[in-house]
Design a protein around this motif. Structure first.
Motif, PDB file in Angstrom:
ATOM      1  N   UNK A 161      -7.276 -94.309   0.532  1.00 56.25           N
ATOM      2  CA  UNK A 161      -7.813 -93.698  -0.677  1.00 56.25           C
ATOM      3  C   UNK A 161      -9.310 -93.889  -0.726  1.00 56.25           C
ATOM      4  N   UNK A 162      -9.768 -94.729  -1.648  1.00 59.88           N
ATOM      5  CA  UNK A 162     -11.203 -94.931  -1.822  1.00 59.88           C
ATOM      6  C   UNK A 162     -11.862 -95.792  -0.770  1.00 59.88           C
ATOM      7  N   UNK A 163     -11.077 -96.336   0.164  1.00 62.63           N
ATOM      8  CA  UNK A 163     -11.667 -97.198   1.193  1.00 62.63           C
ATOM      9  C   UNK A 163     -12.394 -96.404   2.277  1.00 62.63           C
ATOM     10  N   UNK A 164     -12.201 -95.078   2.296  1.00 62.87           N
ATOM     11  CA  UNK A 164     -12.978 -94.194   3.175  1.00 62.87           C
ATOM     12  C   UNK A 164     -13.513 -93.064   2.312  1.00 62.87           C
ATOM     13  N   UNK A 165     -14.787 -92.754   2.471  1.00 63.15           N
ATOM     14  CA  UNK A 165     -15.391 -91.764   1.576  1.00 63.15           C
ATOM     15  C   UNK A 165     -16.580 -91.064   2.223  1.00 63.15           C
ATOM     16  N   UNK A 187     -20.252 -89.467  11.457  1.00 60.35           N
ATOM     17  CA  UNK A 187     -18.870 -89.917  11.342  1.00 60.35           C
ATOM     18  C   UNK A 187     -18.394 -90.366  12.722  1.00 60.35           C
ATOM     19  N   UNK A 188     -17.555 -91.384  12.811  1.00 57.53           N
ATOM     20  CA  UNK A 188     -16.972 -91.719  14.123  1.00 57.53           C
ATOM     21  C   UNK A 188     -15.960 -90.647  14.518  1.00 57.53           C
ATOM     22  N   UNK A 189     -16.171 -89.999  15.637  1.00 59.40           N
ATOM     23  CA  UNK A 189     -15.297 -88.908  16.060  1.00 59.40           C
ATOM     24  C   UNK A 189     -13.865 -89.385  16.298  1.00 59.40           C
ATOM     25  N   UNK A 190     -12.927 -88.484  16.047  1.00 62.98           N
ATOM     26  CA  UNK A 190     -11.481 -88.699  16.211  1.00 62.98           C
ATOM     27  C   UNK A 190     -11.024 -89.957  15.457  1.00 62.98           C
ATOM     28  N   UNK A 191     -11.567 -90.123  14.253  1.00 65.20           N
ATOM     29  CA  UNK A 191     -11.155 -91.206  13.359  1.00 65.20           C
ATOM     30  C   UNK A 191     -10.505 -90.565  12.141  1.00 65.20           C
ATOM     31  N   UNK A 192      -9.879 -91.379  11.289  1.00 64.91           N
ATOM     32  CA  UNK A 192      -9.326 -90.831  10.046  1.00 64.91           C
ATOM     33  C   UNK A 192     -10.443 -90.241   9.186  1.00 64.91           C
ATOM     34  N   UNK A 193     -11.621 -90.879   9.216  1.00 64.87           N
ATOM     35  CA  UNK A 193     -12.760 -90.375   8.450  1.00 64.87           C
ATOM     36  C   UNK A 193     -13.186 -88.999   8.970  1.00 64.87           C
ATOM     37  N   UNK A 194     -13.161 -88.814  10.282  1.00 63.38           N
ATOM     38  CA  UNK A 194     -13.515 -87.531  10.898  1.00 63.38           C
ATOM     39  C   UNK A 194     -12.530 -86.451  10.453  1.00 63.38           C
ATOM     40  N   UNK A 195     -11.245 -86.783  10.520  1.00 61.89           N
ATOM     41  CA  UNK A 195     -10.198 -85.858  10.093  1.00 61.89           C
ATOM     42  C   UNK A 195     -10.371 -85.500   8.618  1.00 61.89           C
ATOM     43  N   UNK A 196     -10.652 -86.499   7.789  1.00 63.36           N
ATOM     44  CA  UNK A 196     -10.836 -86.257   6.351  1.00 63.36           C
ATOM     45  C   UNK A 196     -12.077 -85.408   6.092  1.00 63.36           C
ATOM     46  N   UNK A 254     -22.575 -89.413   5.276  1.00 65.48           N
ATOM     47  CA  UNK A 254     -21.655 -90.031   6.226  1.00 65.48           C
ATOM     48  C   UNK A 254     -20.270 -90.152   5.610  1.00 65.48           C
ATOM     49  N   UNK A 255     -19.249 -89.930   6.422  1.00 63.92           N
ATOM     50  CA  UNK A 255     -17.868 -90.206   6.003  1.00 63.92           C
ATOM     51  C   UNK A 255     -17.452 -91.433   6.797  1.00 63.92           C
ATOM     52  N   UNK A 256     -17.220 -92.558   6.100  1.00 64.27           N
ATOM     53  CA  UNK A 256     -17.065 -93.822   6.822  1.00 64.27           C
ATOM     54  C   UNK A 256     -16.278 -94.818   5.984  1.00 64.27           C
ATOM     55  N   UNK A 257     -15.993 -95.964   6.569  1.00 69.65           N
ATOM     56  CA  UNK A 257     -15.271 -97.050   5.897  1.00 69.65           C
ATOM     57  C   UNK A 257     -16.138 -98.301   5.860  1.00 69.65           C
ATOM     58  N   UNK A 258     -15.540 -99.402   5.404  1.00 67.89           N
ATOM     59  CA  UNK A 258     -16.273-100.663   5.271  1.00 67.89           C
ATOM     60  C   UNK A 258     -16.609-101.294   6.628  1.00 67.89           C
ATOM     61  N   UNK A 259     -17.715-102.035   6.735  1.00 68.34           N
ATOM     62  CA  UNK A 259     -18.702-102.338   5.682  1.00 68.34           C
ATOM     63  C   UNK A 259     -19.804-101.293   5.531  1.00 68.34           C
TER      64      UNK A 259
END
Length: 343
Positions: free
Chosen positions: A123-127, A149-158, A195-200
């Motif tokens: 959910x909000x952990x990737x944005x 965005x890191x390619x072929x990641x969930x963030x990339x897909x989102x 950027x579409x990314x996660x923590x940190x």
């Protein structure tokens, strides 16, 4: 008489010697086998984890996985799911934490891994965060901008799913492939607009930017993503008890969170442990925890036995349409197992 008994004595001595040799050789073999068994059981399980925020990080920090399984573990931190997949493919790690996008890519090329536990529905952990200096106020403003965005990641897909939802072609923006640490550096330099990314990296970017959308919203638009635990199939066949213990330890921590999320999030010890493992800002962790969905045992069973293989298929199909994978398998159920979650 003495001359006749002499060969008999010699024969008896030889027989005794042979029997003794066989006995000690057998004993030596048993000792060696026992030693090998001890060495094998004490060999550390190598687990690849990432920096996503979830309740099980507390169990990891406390050493609960080792205590409950009576097994030593070598935890290795990775920045992206693609890196974890490479380590799984080479045999450098036995178990890995990845998102459904790298999972779909890996299983589409027949990497012998299977999902055995869902860490979180994201959910909000990737944005998607846009810089305050970029002038981006609404989705249409992304056109012509640089998004990392890191390619072929969930963030990339989102990200690609969000752009599709907004009727923005990925050709209308410049998407660059960077790992989270590189994203943070590029953000500091002002090299990227979003950027579409996660923590940190997410909280670092959010400090001087604003969130345009997140994976909860994108999931509601029809493209849900998950963080999952996968295992090499050869390891799973030989170590079912370890995987059952791993699942039970994870479920216990998830149940502790779901029982009273506010109490869990206000526990400074929990927050400190998650912050240390992930590198996240402690003040951001309660919000990030609350942004995801953590499935209990029954929910895990239902998902893995029914819809999850289709989720991988749908993700792989989308990635193929974007030219990110070469082929899509007819069915992905062979890469999903609920065997280790069974009560």
């Amino acid at each position: 008489m003495r001359s006749k008994s002499k060969p008999l004595i010699i024969t008896a001595i030889v027989v005794v010697a042979i029997a003794a040799f066989v006995y000690f050789q057998s004993k030596s073999t048993r000792v060696t086998e026992t030693t090998q068994t001890i060495e094998q059981s004490s060999k550390a399980v190598v687990i690849a984890y990432q920096t996503g925020v979830d309740p099980t990080k507390v169990a990891q920090a406390d050493g609960d996985y080792e205590k409950n399984s009576q097994q030593s573990i070598n935890w290795k931190k990775f920045d992206t799911g693609a890196d974890v997949v490479n380590a799984l493919a080479s045999g450098d790690v036995d178990i890995g934490n990845i998102g459904t996008s790298p999972l779909a890519a890996a299983t589409s090329r027949d990497l012998p891994i299977e999902v055995f536990f869902v860490a979180a529905k994201l959910g909000g952990s990737e944005a998607l965060v846009v810089s305050n200096k970029s002038g981006i106020k609404k989705p249409e403003d992304l056109k012509g901008k640089t998004i990392a965005v890191p390619f072929v990641s969930t963030a990339h897909y989102s990200l690609l799913s969000a752009l599709k939802h907004w009727n923005i072609s990925d050709a209308d923006v410049k998407i660059v492939n960077l790992r989270p640490p590189e994203i943070s550096a590029a953000w500091e330099r002002g090299d990227i607009d979003a950027t579409y990314v996660w923590e940190p990296a997410l909280s670092k970017a959010s400090a001087t930017g604003k969130i345009l959308t997140d994976s909860k919203q994108v999931g509601e638009w029809g493209a849900p993503t998950f963080d999952v635990w996968v295992v090499r199939k050869d390891f799973a066949e030989k170590n079912p008890e370890f995987l059952k213990s791993f699942v039970q330890t994870s479920l216990k921590q998830i149940n502790e969170y779901n029982k009273d999320p506010k109490a869990f999030e206000s526990n400074s010890a929990n927050i400190s442990k998650i912050a240390q493992l992930t590198g996240s800002n402690a003040q951001d962790i309660p919000l990030l925890l609350s942004g995801n969905n953590y499935l209990n045992q029954q929910q895990q069973l239902e998902l893995l036995k029914t819809d999850f293989a289709k989720n991988i298929f749908d993700t792989a199909t989308f990635l193929k349409s974007q030219g990110k994978v070469d082929k899509v398998k007819a069915d992905y159920q062979g890469n999903v197992t609920a065997a280790f979650i069974q009560p």
